[in-house]
Design an enzyme around this catalytic site. Structure first.
Site, mmCIF file in Angstrom:
data_model
loop_
_atom_site.group_PDB
_atom_site.id
_atom_site.type_symbol
_atom_site.label_atom_id
_atom_site.label_comp_id
_atom_site.label_asym_id
_atom_site.label_seq_id
_atom_site.Cartn_x
_atom_site.Cartn_y
_atom_site.Cartn_z
ATOM 1 N N ASN A 114 1.182 -1.183 0.148
ATOM 2 C CA ASN A 114 0.193 0.353 0.171
ATOM 3 C C ASN A 114 0.491 1.008 0.054
ATOM 4 O OD1 ASN A 114 0.928 0.225 2.446
ATOM 5 N ND2 ASN A 114 -0.680 -0.489 3.167
ATOM 6 N N ASP A 159 2.989 2.351 1.965
ATOM 7 C CA ASP A 159 3.245 3.393 3.361
ATOM 8 C C ASP A 159 5.003 3.565 3.321
ATOM 9 O OD1 ASP A 159 2.696 0.740 4.194
ATOM 10 O OD2 ASP A 159 2.029 1.707 5.874
ATOM 11 N N ASP A 173 4.910 -16.047 15.402
ATOM 12 C CA ASP A 173 5.713 -15.538 16.418
ATOM 13 C C ASP A 173 5.150 -15.519 18.357
ATOM 14 O OD1 ASP A 173 8.862 -15.319 17.546
ATOM 15 O OD2 ASP A 173 9.149 -14.412 15.090
ATOM 16 N N ASP A 194 9.936 -17.093 21.167
ATOM 17 C CA ASP A 194 10.385 -16.032 21.328
ATOM 18 C C ASP A 194 11.297 -16.463 22.138
ATOM 19 O OD1 ASP A 194 11.662 -13.550 20.218
ATOM 20 O OD2 ASP A 194 10.729 -12.916 22.388
ATOM 21 N N GLU A 253 13.611 -20.610 20.396
ATOM 22 C CA GLU A 253 14.362 -19.594 20.320
ATOM 23 C C GLU A 253 15.012 -19.463 21.676
ATOM 24 O OE1 GLU A 253 16.224 -15.003 19.914
ATOM 25 O OE2 GLU A 253 14.403 -15.626 21.059
ATOM 26 N N HIS A 269 16.300 -12.470 11.913
ATOM 27 C CA HIS A 269 16.110 -10.940 12.020
ATOM 28 C C HIS A 269 17.002 -10.258 13.191
ATOM 29 C CE1 HIS A 269 13.777 -12.887 15.470
ATOM 30 N NE2 HIS A 269 13.491 -11.311 15.413
ATOM 31 N N ASP A 270 17.974 -11.402 13.494
ATOM 32 C CA ASP A 270 18.918 -10.682 14.634
ATOM 33 C C ASP A 270 20.464 -11.055 14.706
ATOM 34 O OD1 ASP A 270 16.517 -10.247 16.550
ATOM 35 O OD2 ASP A 270 17.036 -11.869 17.332
HETATM 36 C C1 NOJ Z 1 14.348 -12.508 20.940
HETATM 37 C C2 NOJ Z 1 13.873 -11.475 19.281
HETATM 38 O O1 NOJ Z 1 14.657 -12.680 17.764
HETATM 39 C C3 NOJ Z 1 13.981 -10.055 19.010
HETATM 40 O O2 NOJ Z 1 13.957 -9.948 17.484
HETATM 41 C C4 NOJ Z 1 14.239 -9.573 19.843
HETATM 42 O O3 NOJ Z 1 14.233 -8.063 20.129
HETATM 43 C C5 NOJ Z 1 13.838 -10.248 21.679
HETATM 44 N N1 NOJ Z 1 13.908 -11.808 21.284
HETATM 45 C C6 NOJ Z 1 12.734 -9.497 21.932
HETATM 46 O O4 NOJ Z 1 11.706 -10.499 21.988
#
Ligand code: NOJ
Length: 538
Positions: free
Chosen positions: A28, A30, A103, A204, A265, A330-331
């Site tokens: 869209n 944004d 998630d 998570d 995780e 993503h981390d």
């Molecule tokens: C792990 C997640 O992968 C990360 O992106 C997040 O910032 C922390 N947990 C806190 O939820």
């Protein structure tokens, strides 16, 4: 092996693709990726051949940690779309046989979650104990715990003059899993999504759920680090044994439904802690289905190191359990950047692709990995990640691995018609999905080929794994179910390599010019898949 264990099970046999929704495709204009964007790219996902998508959080959130701070577990965040959009996504994905993994951010909520708003309102509120509150004199903290995102883990709240615990940002208060009412409420939210058709959950920071009952101080055991958090041994604020009881209950809940899955995780800092990850599988049937081991993300480019980490991880999996493997998320810095080698990075990406998709265990692919995306270069003024803002320039945050997907050589790589929330990588004109679809030797077509091969070949999915070369000569090789032999040359030099037995057929080689029928050498950075003339064998 019983017949039922043998049959196709999506999360064991399939390939799971992680989408960071903000960065996948913006429908869209944004500048932020959304659910309709994901629906619009369903043909691409089908083309790639993946079996399931793990969506980073899309629940209602003030976005202090970009969705890992949830305000309402039952609602979809409006930036990403409507409830109807999400129902359409489930329907369309299921029609194409693509599963959806949510998630589950259940170590903490957002501070704007109603539970917390109520909990902080008074010491006698029925939800007071749903979070971890401590009385103390102002200025004197309940203990020495630190927040992973900087500063103390305790925030003084003037409404009631007590401190609450937050392992991450102060906008992410930790919930109190020791409280049974809270636990029931969380489980109700989980049921809500199971009933709505979600196929699985990524939990998570699952190893942080329960904290020491006495809130004892963590010892300082590690030398200087710019982040005080890293100097403590986190024996009281993480990895508490009671967490396993929570997971047993969670597993019972999941087992009331058919073919739902969980992956945890289990966070641990470099060099990783596979033993700890494996503990979250319990006896292989009573806790999580799978857990991430991050050892390979923390490894140098070295065949021997890869061998050690992979074999160790596989050995730790309980006999009724199942491994998974992940190279990017993503981390963490993307694999193409972590293993960057001038002029050879794409070759390394190909080796990693062959490795990931021929190992025993479920492969997790992070969006963009399939085109060899690199980390973006984000200037201080464009930073979005709270962690980067806090620790710049010592740590530049996690924005680099979250830049928009590179779809084509047009404005903003075809990701948005607006202003992208994070800058698009400057190499998008030469590295994009469109270009790689057309190039039969692209990394994308390699992923596609490997995913299809894995789907077709039982032994690549379920066959045993036996290592042959353990990295001594820069080569890692292994047999899958006595049928496939995979050989990976991690070196920039030609190596001698004699396959097991004779007459193995070359199913695939990254050396596109190689016409050899009988393999004797490996070219620099060559990855080969050979097939031995054997019957299917598990
Ligand atoms: C792990 C997640 O992968 C990360 O992106 C997040 O910032 C922390 N947990 C806190 O939820």
């Amino acid at each position: 092996m019983s017949i039922s264990d043998d049959k196709w099970l999506w999360w064991k046999d399939g390939v799971i693709y992680q989408i960071y929704p903000r960065s996948f495709y913006d429908s869209n204009g944004d500048g932020i990726g959304d659910i309709r964007g994901i629906i619009e790219k369903i043909d691409y996902l089908e083309y790639l051949g993946i079996d399931a998508v793990w969506l980073s959080p899309i629940n209602r959130s003030p976005m202090d940690d970009f969705g890992y701070d949830i305000k309402d577990y039952r609602r979809i965040e409006s930036i990403f779309g409507t409830e109807a959009d999400f129902d359409e996504l489930i329907k369309k994905f299921h029609e194409r046989n693509i599963k959806i993994i949510f998630d589950l951010v259940m170590n903490h909520t957002s501070s704007s979650h109603l539970w917390f708003v109520e909990s902080r309102s008074s010491k006698t509120n029925p939800k007071r104990d749903w979070y971890i509150w401590q009385k103390c004199r102002r200025g004197k903290y309940p203990n020495n715990w630190r927040a992973a995102f900087g500063g103390r883990a305790w925030e003084y709240d003037k409404i009631t003059g007590e401190y609450y615990l937050h392992s991450f940002l102060k906008q992410q208060p930790d919930i109190n899993w020791r409280n049974n009412e809270l636990r029931d409420a969380v489980f109700d939210d989980i049921k809500f999504w199971l009933d709505r058709g979600i196929d699985g959950f990524r939990l998570d920071v699952v190893n942080w759920f329960i904290k020491d009952e006495k809130l004892r101080n963590n010892p300082y055991t590690i030398g200087y680090s710019p982040r005080i958090y890293d100097m403590q041994s986190h024996i009281y604020d993480r990895n508490r044994p009671e967490t396993h009881d929570v997971l047993k209950d969670f597993r019972k809940l999941l087992d009331n439904y058919t073919e739902r899955m969980s992956v945890g995780e289990v966070f641990s800092p470099p060099p990783g802690n596979p033993r700890l990850s494996a503990e979250f599988l319990g006896n292989g049937k009573d806790q999580l289905d799978m857990a991430f081991d991050f050892s390979l993300m923390y490894t140098k480019w070295n065949a021997k190191e890869f061998y050690k980490k992979i074999s160790n991880w596989l050995e730790l999996i309980p006999s009724d359990g199942w491994p998974c493997h992940v190279l990017s998320n993503h981390d963490q810095s993307r694999q193409a950047s972590r293993f960057y080698k001038k002029n050879y990075t794409d070759e390394r990406c190909r080796i990693l692709a062959v490795l990931l998709l021929t190992l025993k265990g479920t492969p997790f692919v992070y969006y963009g990995e399939e085109i060899g995306m690199r980390d973006g270069k984000i200037s201080r003024s464009k930073l979005r990640d709270p962690l980067g803002k806090k620790y710049w320039p010592f740590f530049k945050g996690r924005d680099p691995e979250r830049t928009p997907m590179q779809w084509e050589n047009s404005d903003n790589a075809g990701f948005t018609s607006g202003v992208p929330w994070l800058p698009v990588n400057s190499d998008y004109w030469k590295r994009n999905v469109h270009k790689q679809i057309e190039d039969k030797n692209s990394i994308l077509n390699l992923y596609r080929f490997l995913i299809l091969l894995r789907r077709k070949e039982y032994n690549l999915r379920r066959g045993s794994i036996v290592f042959v070369e353990t990295g001594e000569a820069g080569i890692l090789s292994y047999m899958r179910g006595c049928e496939f032999e995979i050989a990976l040359n991690f070196d920039n030099r030609i190596k001698q390599y004699f396959p097991q037995g004779h007459g193995a057929e070359i199913v695939y080689s990254t050396e596109k010019f190689s016409k050899v029928t009988e393999l004797k050498i490996l070219q620099p950075y060559e990855a080969v898949i050979l097939r031995h003339n054997q019957q299917r064998n598990s």
